[in-house]
Design an enzyme around this catalytic site. Structure first.
Site, PDB file in Angstrom:
ATOM      1  N   GLU A 220      34.472  15.982  -8.389  1.00 43.43           N
ATOM      2  CA  GLU A 220      34.422  16.212  -6.939  1.00 43.43           C
ATOM      3  C   GLU A 220      35.545  15.542  -6.149  1.00 43.43           C
ATOM      4  O   GLU A 220      35.709  15.810  -4.968  1.00 43.43           O
ATOM      5  CB  GLU A 220      33.046  15.844  -6.368  1.00 43.43           C
ATOM      6  N   ASN A 221      36.337  14.704  -6.797  1.00 40.97           N
ATOM      7  CA  ASN A 221      37.497  14.170  -6.083  1.00 40.97           C
ATOM      8  C   ASN A 221      38.631  15.200  -5.986  1.00 40.97           C
ATOM      9  O   ASN A 221      39.627  14.929  -5.313  1.00 40.97           O
ATOM     10  CB  ASN A 221      37.990  12.876  -6.730  1.00 40.97           C
TER      11      ASN A 221
END
Lengths: 233, 219
Positions: free
Chosen positions: B47-48
């Site tokens: 998710e980064n």
């Protein structure tokens, strides 16, 4: 005539105008994609009472964490604040106010702030402590909460390459919150690894157009790795 | 015997399907990547800002600008793409991720999950977990069934601050694979050698037990 040339040559110029009690939005995810020189300049200036908006607050020794040494941060808006002993101590003693914000909501708050959208509904956080005091609304049978956008007096951003007009290219996962932060600052300051002449970047490759950027400085970066993990072969 | 961390990961991997985009949380969920069957392709979302996460780098491949959501150095798989955090959570919140696997402190019969805060003890923040549980339809929670002292973590009502409300349908513990529906836990499978009675004893929330409860298999 400076025209569109955004380049400044000293960190003093880069952060000129930052005053006590301002809101600063910072790009970065952990220590990845941090505007290291700009953070050090805020520490050097000794600016106090900062409301800092960033996904994390660095580590005990590095990144945004260095602004805790002299208690420069009044309030932190972040999704995850582990890995920092000073942060925990100042939070527990009540010296540091913390607004825990889900990571996707934080990204969207910056995006909305930069895009002139004052607030948005999201299902994230409905029915949790994050929803307390927020307007709730049902759409198509699902519950959502109203989250307000964020803008900053300053945004500090790390990019890989830029041209002198402030067109930006990020590299790999060091992009993270940086393009969003860049849109949401009244004054957006970007620290980059390399500055080239206008026309040298392919316009199709530019992630953030220079219109969002006010000041640009070339820095050098330590790029500390928090969890160096390798495979053996 | 209760399942090892590796067995938990192996059992979750059996739920993977060809062509799935998958987000794996920190801890046991990360291990699932080691057990993707050879005959299917899955793509891991971090998710980064990475879709198509590869294995950990060799010493020579380490790149400070390429990390996962646990801040570990990683590589990119063939066909990977990179994007900013708003785009990443648009994927998640918009329901485009096929399977999300994450850990928890507690779940309850109404599908509530508590995973990010123990007031007065652990206040680190939710990271992306609230977005993940709100955005995904297909979530598997991996957790231990009870504390070391035998206190159930599968409850009639979560006691800790919630990460999400009414969003969990599948829970894999070290003792059992459980479905949540109609305000009850439903026992689907048990860990090899674990008795139904043991599971009942360690489940505080209402548990529906069918006549035959198969053992998990790790072929």
């Amino acid at each position: 005539m400076a025209g569109f040339n955004k380049v400044v040559h000293t960190y003093e110029e880069a952060m000129a105008g930052l005053e006590d009690n301002m809101t600063v939005i910072a790009g970065g995810f952990g220590l990845s994609g941090n505007p290291e020189g700009l953070i050090k300049e805020i520490k050097r200036k000794g600016t106090k009472g900062i409301t800092l908006v960033s996904n994390n607050c660095g580590t005990t020794e590095h990144g945004l964490g260095i602004l805790l040494f002299d208690k420069q941060i009044k309030k932190m808006v972040a999704s995850y604040v582990g890995e920092n002993a000073n942060f925990e101590a100042q939070m527990m003693s009540g010296e540091l106010e913390v607004e825990l914000t889900p990571q996707g909501t934080l990204a969207e708050k910056m995006r909305a702030g930069g895009a002139g959208i004052p607030a948005f509904f999201t299902a994230t956080g409905y029915g949790t402590p994050v929803a307390e005091g927020k307007e709730e609304r049902e759409f198509n049978g699902r519950n959502y909460i109203l989250e307000e956008a964020i803008t900053g007096d300053f945004a500090i951003v790390k990019a890989w390459k830029a041209d002198t007009y402030g067109n930006l290219v990020f590299r790999k996962t060091a992009r993270n919150f940086n393009p969003l932060a860049a849109t949401a600052g009244k004054i957006t300051v970007v620290e980059v690894e390399e500055i080239v002449e206008p026309g040298e970047l392919d316009p199709d490759e530019i992630h953030t157009p220079g219109i969002y950027v006010n000041r640009l400085i070339q820095g050098t970066f330590e790029k500390i790795i928090e969890q160096r993990t390798v495979r053996s072969e | 015997m209760s399942l090892s961390r590796e067995q938990l990961a192996q059992r979750v991997a059996q739920e993977l399907q060809d062509g799935y985009y998958v987000n794996l949380g920190i801890g046991i969920p990360t291990l699932v990547a080691n057990y993707v069957p050879d005959d299917i392709e899955v793509m891991l979302q971090s998710e980064n800002g990475l879709l198509g996460m590869g294995q950990f780098p060799t010493e020579d491949e380490v790149d400070a600008d390429l990390i996962n959501a646990g801040k570990q150095t990683v590589t990119m798989a063939k066909g990977a793409s990179l994007f900013d955090s708003a785009e990443s959570f648009a994927m998640i919140r918009g329901g485009h991720v096929d399977l999300t696997v994450l850990g928890a402190f507690e779940v309850d019969v109404n599908g509530n999950i508590a995973s990010y805060m123990i007031p007065g003890k652990l206040i680190k923040g939710m990271g992306g977990a609230m977005d993940l549980v709100a955005g995904a339809d297909n979530i598997i929670v991996t957790m231990t069934h009870a504390s070391k002292h035998g206190v159930s973590k599968l409850l009639s009502n979560c006691t800790l601050p919630l990460t999400g409300k009414g969003c969990i349908k599948k829970v894999l513990t070290d003792l059992a694979f459980i479905e949540i529906k109609d305000g009850k836990f439903h026992l689907l499978e048990r860990a090899p050698g674990v008795s139904v009675e043991d599971i009942i004893k360690l489940t505080e929330g209402e548990l529906v037990v069918p006549e035959h409860v198969p053992e998990m298999s790790f072929a």
